[in-house]
Motif scaffolding. Sequence first.
Motif, PDB file in Angstrom:
ATOM      1  N   PHE A  31       0.835  -1.196   0.000  1.00 36.31           N
ATOM      2  CA  PHE A  31       0.000   0.000   0.000  1.00 36.31           C
ATOM      3  C   PHE A  31       0.877   1.255   0.000  1.00 36.31           C
ATOM      4  N   PHE A  32       1.976   1.219   0.748  1.00 34.73           N
ATOM      5  CA  PHE A  32       2.899   2.349   0.777  1.00 34.73           C
ATOM      6  C   PHE A  32       3.445   2.638  -0.625  1.00 34.73           C
ATOM      7  N   TRP A  33       3.909   1.597  -1.317  1.00 31.59           N
ATOM      8  CA  TRP A  33       4.511   1.795  -2.637  1.00 31.59           C
ATOM      9  C   TRP A  33       3.451   2.171  -3.674  1.00 31.59           C
ATOM     10  N   LEU A  34       2.240   1.640  -3.555  1.00 33.77           N
ATOM     11  CA  LEU A  34       1.161   2.029  -4.459  1.00 33.77           C
ATOM     12  C   LEU A  34       0.819   3.503  -4.275  1.00 33.77           C
ATOM     13  N   SER A  35       0.735   3.958  -3.034  1.00 33.64           N
ATOM     14  CA  SER A  35       0.428   5.360  -2.763  1.00 33.64           C
ATOM     15  C   SER A  35       1.532   6.272  -3.284  1.00 33.64           C
ATOM     16  N   LEU A  36       2.781   5.849  -3.110  1.00 33.43           N
ATOM     17  CA  LEU A  36       3.902   6.643  -3.609  1.00 33.43           C
ATOM     18  C   LEU A  36       3.865   6.742  -5.133  1.00 33.43           C
ATOM     19  N   LEU A  37       3.593   5.622  -5.806  1.00 37.74           N
ATOM     20  CA  LEU A  37       3.532   5.616  -7.265  1.00 37.74           C
ATOM     21  C   LEU A  37       2.416   6.532  -7.773  1.00 37.74           C
ATOM     22  N   LEU A  38       1.227   6.430  -7.182  1.00 38.19           N
ATOM     23  CA  LEU A  38       0.101   7.249  -7.621  1.00 38.19           C
ATOM     24  C   LEU A  38       0.353   8.731  -7.347  1.00 38.19           C
ATOM     25  N   THR A  39       1.033   9.034  -6.248  1.00 36.00           N
ATOM     26  CA  THR A  39       1.365  10.427  -5.949  1.00 36.00           C
ATOM     27  C   THR A  39       2.318  11.001  -6.977  1.00 36.00           C
ATOM     28  N   LEU A  40       3.343  10.238  -7.329  1.00 37.68           N
ATOM     29  CA  LEU A  40       4.311  10.713  -8.326  1.00 37.68           C
ATOM     30  C   LEU A  40       3.671  10.856  -9.704  1.00 37.68           C
TER      31      LEU A  40
END
Length: 223
Positions: free
Chosen positions: A137-146
């Motif tokens: 979830f952390f990496w998915l949120s980071l990807l979507l933010t970028l």
Amino acid sequence: SWLAWSMCALSLVLAALSLLLLYLNYSHPGVPIWEFWAPNTLITVGFSIVGAVIAPRLPPNNPIGWMFCAIGLLIGVTHFSGEYAIYTLLAAPGSLPGGEAAAWMVSWVWVPAVGLSTFQFLLFPDGRLPSPRWRWFFWLSLLLTLVGTISLAFAAGVVQDIGDIYNPLGVEGLPNYGEPLQRLLFTLMLISAASLLMRLRRAVGVERQQIKWFAYAAAVTAS
């Protein structure tokens, strides 16, 4: 300590200038008023002061204090840029320079601010994930933010929430997913807020009190 308080001072100055521009915009009939001016002001002031107080007191591996500072500053930049763009492009065209640059800032700066809020819920209070199961979830949120930040910075069309002002760096043909992205990011933030409930069930002592106060403040902010 000096860096945290410098960020706080800059955020407070931006909040004050934003309110001044809001007053000037309000004095021009027909000019759109940013409907989020009140929560933006509260978040800028509240988060910046809390961040300046706690960031120097936390261990170097705990980013929570700096997240408070960064969120307050980013929201302050977004609010000021929005009010400035409205004033220089709609209320008093040509009176001040840089109106289009300010409009461009409004189009994307809010995205990393919301993304940081998601990570803040997820990492509070010790700077670590609640459990390894949250890593995806952390990496998915980071990807979507970028991806969201870059796509909105160059999306064509009207900049969201500041009237009939177009993105000066918008690439023709590149779709603008501002509203769907906003809903998606806020959904991720609510999911990450649920991680506080997991922490609260097993927390004791000071950590339990920290989570209770933070959850209370988050509920007030969401309302």
